[in-house]
Design a protein around this motif. Structure first.
Motif, PDB file in Angstrom:
ATOM      1  N   UNK A  70      -2.992   8.740  -4.267  1.00 24.04           N
ATOM      2  CA  UNK A  70      -3.686   7.471  -4.005  1.00 24.04           C
ATOM      3  C   UNK A  70      -3.102   6.779  -2.767  1.00 24.04           C
ATOM      4  N   UNK A  71      -3.965   6.147  -1.975  1.00 24.51           N
ATOM      5  CA  UNK A  71      -3.473   5.288  -0.895  1.00 24.51           C
ATOM      6  C   UNK A  71      -2.889   4.027  -1.538  1.00 24.51           C
ATOM      7  N   UNK A  72      -1.589   3.770  -1.293  1.00 24.54           N
ATOM      8  CA  UNK A  72      -0.896   2.697  -1.995  1.00 24.54           C
ATOM      9  C   UNK A  72      -0.472   1.572  -1.052  1.00 24.54           C
ATOM     10  N   UNK A  73      -0.520   0.358  -1.579  1.00 27.41           N
ATOM     11  CA  UNK A  73       0.010  -0.828  -0.906  1.00 27.41           C
ATOM     12  C   UNK A  73       1.161  -1.316  -1.776  1.00 27.41           C
ATOM     13  N   UNK A  74       2.363  -1.434  -1.195  1.00 29.46           N
ATOM     14  CA  UNK A  74       3.577  -1.699  -1.972  1.00 29.46           C
ATOM     15  C   UNK A  74       4.288  -2.923  -1.407  1.00 29.46           C
ATOM     16  N   UNK A 102       0.219   0.688   3.382  1.00 31.94           N
ATOM     17  CA  UNK A 102       0.528  -0.665   3.859  1.00 31.94           C
ATOM     18  C   UNK A 102       1.571  -1.291   2.949  1.00 31.94           C
ATOM     19  N   UNK A 103       2.235  -2.317   3.472  1.00 30.17           N
ATOM     20  CA  UNK A 103       3.174  -3.107   2.673  1.00 30.17           C
ATOM     21  C   UNK A 103       2.775  -4.579   2.776  1.00 30.17           C
ATOM     22  N   UNK A 104       3.327  -5.409   1.866  1.00 32.19           N
ATOM     23  CA  UNK A 104       2.955  -6.826   1.855  1.00 32.19           C
ATOM     24  C   UNK A 104       4.125  -7.688   1.403  1.00 32.19           C
ATOM     25  N   UNK A 125      -6.281  -6.770   1.466  1.00 30.66           N
ATOM     26  CA  UNK A 125      -6.179  -5.367   1.876  1.00 30.66           C
ATOM     27  C   UNK A 125      -6.942  -4.469   0.906  1.00 30.66           C
ATOM     28  N   UNK A 126      -6.743  -4.719  -0.397  1.00 29.38           N
ATOM     29  CA  UNK A 126      -7.430  -3.910  -1.406  1.00 29.38           C
ATOM     30  C   UNK A 126      -8.941  -4.112  -1.297  1.00 29.38           C
ATOM     31  N   UNK A 127      -9.344  -5.370  -1.180  1.00 26.82           N
ATOM     32  CA  UNK A 127     -10.780  -5.686  -1.117  1.00 26.82           C
ATOM     33  C   UNK A 127     -11.459  -4.981   0.071  1.00 26.82           C
ATOM     34  N   UNK A 161     -17.076  -8.213  -9.041  1.00 31.95           N
ATOM     35  CA  UNK A 161     -17.762  -6.945  -8.799  1.00 31.95           C
ATOM     36  C   UNK A 161     -17.054  -6.056  -7.792  1.00 31.95           C
ATOM     37  N   UNK A 162     -15.885  -6.516  -7.281  1.00 33.49           N
ATOM     38  CA  UNK A 162     -15.164  -5.725  -6.282  1.00 33.49           C
ATOM     39  C   UNK A 162     -13.809  -5.242  -6.778  1.00 33.49           C
ATOM     40  N   UNK A 163     -13.020  -6.116  -7.435  1.00 30.91           N
ATOM     41  CA  UNK A 163     -11.637  -5.796  -7.811  1.00 30.91           C
ATOM     42  C   UNK A 163     -11.457  -5.744  -9.323  1.00 30.91           C
TER      43      UNK A 163
END
Length: 304
Positions: A191-195, A224-226, A235-237, A257-259
């Protein structure tokens, strides 16, 4: 020796990017302000600002002084406030630096309780990651830091929050993983992850996440990181990836309806720590607030 008044002048010029505008804001003549700044530069032996035809820009030394001046003036203001406080009624400002977490409700509940009794007691909340908050605490720019991760018990008094925060995955509803009730380590291997940047920089938290994932970070696709959860949700949206984050930081309605948000399995959880310097001499208002936090924590925890 640096003069607090001139430091204030310098910060005003840095903010306005103009000596003319700064002089107007300070109710000074432009020649007077220019002379004060030149005298400070001569005393320090450094050029602090570049005086362009349209705007003032700070040199590297000027940027350094700006950061230090903000800290010095904040500490001076808080010290004066403490010394002027009236002991007959609790007042002043309690400064808290906090990570993002639903568990911060515990502190806000206590803040409401003490402010109901002492309406002249105020709170100032600074948000940021744990490293930033501990740096502010070390410089006495905040009274307490509310952070995740390891805290040096020799340097700080520590009060754990009574509630536990659970980790999960914020993801788009069009992601196949949204059909699952919970997310396993294997689900995230491709999975593409944001951490969270804080998690990656904190050895203890990073080790816990690595153990849970059952893979080193180098073998994962971290896109990506945050630092702030709201930015991570954007970013997820927008499709940059799925974000590992704490539950309830971002409220996701059932009809979004998106997340959507799914908890990790096996569960991964964290507890916020409230830290303040050992042997710190606090004003009475801050002392009372810490005492109230201890009492309310004891009242919320079950007796064995």
């Amino acid at each position: 020796m640096l003069d607090l008044r001139v430091l204030h002048y310098f910060l005003t010029v840095a903010r306005e990017e103009s000596i003319t505008h700064a002089a107007e804001a300070l109710h000074l003549s432009q020649p007077t302000l220019s002379r004060q700044l030149r005298d400070m530069e001569e005393m320090l032996g450094k050029e602090l600002m570049i005086r362009g035809p349209r705007r003032i820009t700070l040199t590297e030394e000027g940027l350094f002084l700006k950061k230090r001046a903000e800290e010095i003036l904040s500490l001076a203001s808080h010290t004066e406030e403490e010394l002027r406080s009236d002991d007959t009624e609790l007042n002043g400002t309690i400064r808290i630096g906090s990570a993002e977490s639903d568990s911060v409700r515990f502190l806000m509940h206590a803040a409401h309780d003490i402010q109901a009794r002492y309406p002249h007691l105020h709170f100032h909340i600074t948000s940021g990651d744990g490293q930033q908050m501990m740096e502010l605490l070390d410089k006495s720019l905040i009274d307490m830091a509310v952070v995740y991760g390891h805290v040096d018990m020799d340097k700080y008094e520590v009060l754990p929050c009574p509630t536990v925060d659970r980790w999960g995955l914020l993801l788009r509803r069009d992601n196949p993983l949204s059909q699952k009730e919970k997310i396993t380590p294997q689900d995230l291997w491709d999975e593409k992850l944001i951490v969270s940047n804080q998690v990656l920089q904190d050895d203890n938290q990073a080790d816990r996440l690595r153990v849970w994932l059952k893979k080193p970070f180098a073998d994962l696709h971290i896109s990506a990181t945050y630092n702030l959860a709201y930015n991570a949700s954007l970013m997820v949206r927008e499709g940059l990836g799925s974000c590992i984050m704490l539950e309830k930081i971002i409220r996701v309605p059932e009809d979004d309806d998106t997340l959507c948000f799914r908890l990790l399995d096996p569960p991964l959880s964290d507890r916020l720590l409230i830290a303040w310097k050992r042997f710190q001499l606090f004003p009475k208002g801050t002392q009372q607030f810490i005492q109230l936090l201890k009492q309310e924590k004891d009242a919320l925890e079950p007796i064995d």
